[in-house]
Design a protein around this motif. Structure first.
Motif, PDB file in Angstrom:
ATOM      1  N   ASP A  18       0.848  -1.189   0.000  1.00  0.00           N
ATOM      2  CA  ASP A  18       0.000   0.000   0.000  1.00  0.00           C
ATOM      3  C   ASP A  18       0.893   1.251   0.000  1.00  0.00           C
ATOM      4  OD1 ASP A  18       1.009   0.045   2.552  1.00  0.00           O
ATOM      5  OD2 ASP A  18      -0.922  -0.026   3.573  1.00  0.00           O
ATOM      6  N   ASP A  19       0.263   2.407   0.025  1.00  0.00           N
ATOM      7  CA  ASP A  19       1.001   3.665  -0.060  1.00  0.00           C
ATOM      8  C   ASP A  19       1.954   3.865   1.119  1.00  0.00           C
ATOM      9  OD1 ASP A  19      -0.213   4.269  -2.425  1.00  0.00           O
ATOM     10  OD2 ASP A  19      -1.787   5.515  -1.518  1.00  0.00           O
ATOM     11  N   HIS A  20       1.555   3.439   2.314  1.00  0.00           N
ATOM     12  CA  HIS A  20       2.392   3.602   3.502  1.00  0.00           C
ATOM     13  C   HIS A  20       3.644   2.728   3.414  1.00  0.00           C
ATOM     14  CE1 HIS A  20      -0.515   6.107   5.524  1.00  0.00           C
ATOM     15  NE2 HIS A  20      -1.478   5.210   5.269  1.00  0.00           N
ATOM     16  N   GLU A  21       3.499   1.522   2.935  1.00  0.00           N
ATOM     17  CA  GLU A  21       4.645   0.634   2.795  1.00  0.00           C
ATOM     18  C   GLU A  21       5.625   1.153   1.739  1.00  0.00           C
ATOM     19  OE1 GLU A  21       2.572  -3.609   4.020  1.00  0.00           O
ATOM     20  OE2 GLU A  21       2.528  -2.955   1.932  1.00  0.00           O
ATOM     21  N   ALA A  23       5.982   4.297   0.918  1.00  0.00           N
ATOM     22  CA  ALA A  23       6.596   5.501   1.487  1.00  0.00           C
ATOM     23  C   ALA A  23       7.713   5.121   2.458  1.00  0.00           C
ATOM     24  CB  ALA A  23       5.546   6.346   2.190  1.00  0.00           C
ATOM     25  N   ALA A  24       7.487   4.088   3.270  1.00  0.00           N
ATOM     26  CA  ALA A  24       8.511   3.647   4.216  1.00  0.00           C
ATOM     27  C   ALA A  24       9.723   3.100   3.476  1.00  0.00           C
ATOM     28  CB  ALA A  24       7.939   2.587   5.154  1.00  0.00           C
ATOM     29  N   THR A  26      10.695   3.824   0.426  1.00  0.00           N
ATOM     30  CA  THR A  26      11.356   4.944  -0.240  1.00  0.00           C
ATOM     31  C   THR A  26      12.183   5.755   0.755  1.00  0.00           C
ATOM     32  OG1 THR A  26       9.539   5.050  -1.821  1.00  0.00           O
ATOM     33  CG2 THR A  26      10.983   6.959  -1.697  1.00  0.00           C
TER      34      THR A  26
END
Length: 73
Positions: A18-21, A23-24, A26
């Motif tokens: 998902d977007d949070h994973e 972002a982490a 990155t």
């Protein structure tokens, strides 16, 4: 004229993050890329490897010479 298509920095090969994973991931990769290795100073040489240790003072003679032989330079 259109700009050439850039390759993505990261590509997910397997799974569905998902977007949070993403972002982490990155943030971690960007942090590792920004951390420069600390290799500015040359490695400190051991005093045992110092070539000056192979050169010794001449041996002193006379009264108290045995005591002076134990003191460094």
């Amino acid at each position: 004229m259109t700009a050439p298509e850039e390759k993505p920095l990261l590509r997910v090969v397997k799974g569905d993050p998902d977007d949070h994973e993403l972002a982490a991931l990155t943030a971690v990769i960007a942090g590792l890329a920004a951390a420069a290795p600390v290799e500015d100073k040359p490695a400190q040489r051991s005093e045992w490897a110092n070539p000056a240790r192979r050169v010794r003072r001449p041996l002193q003679h006379g009264p108290g010479a045995w005591r002076a032989s134990g003191f460094p330079g």
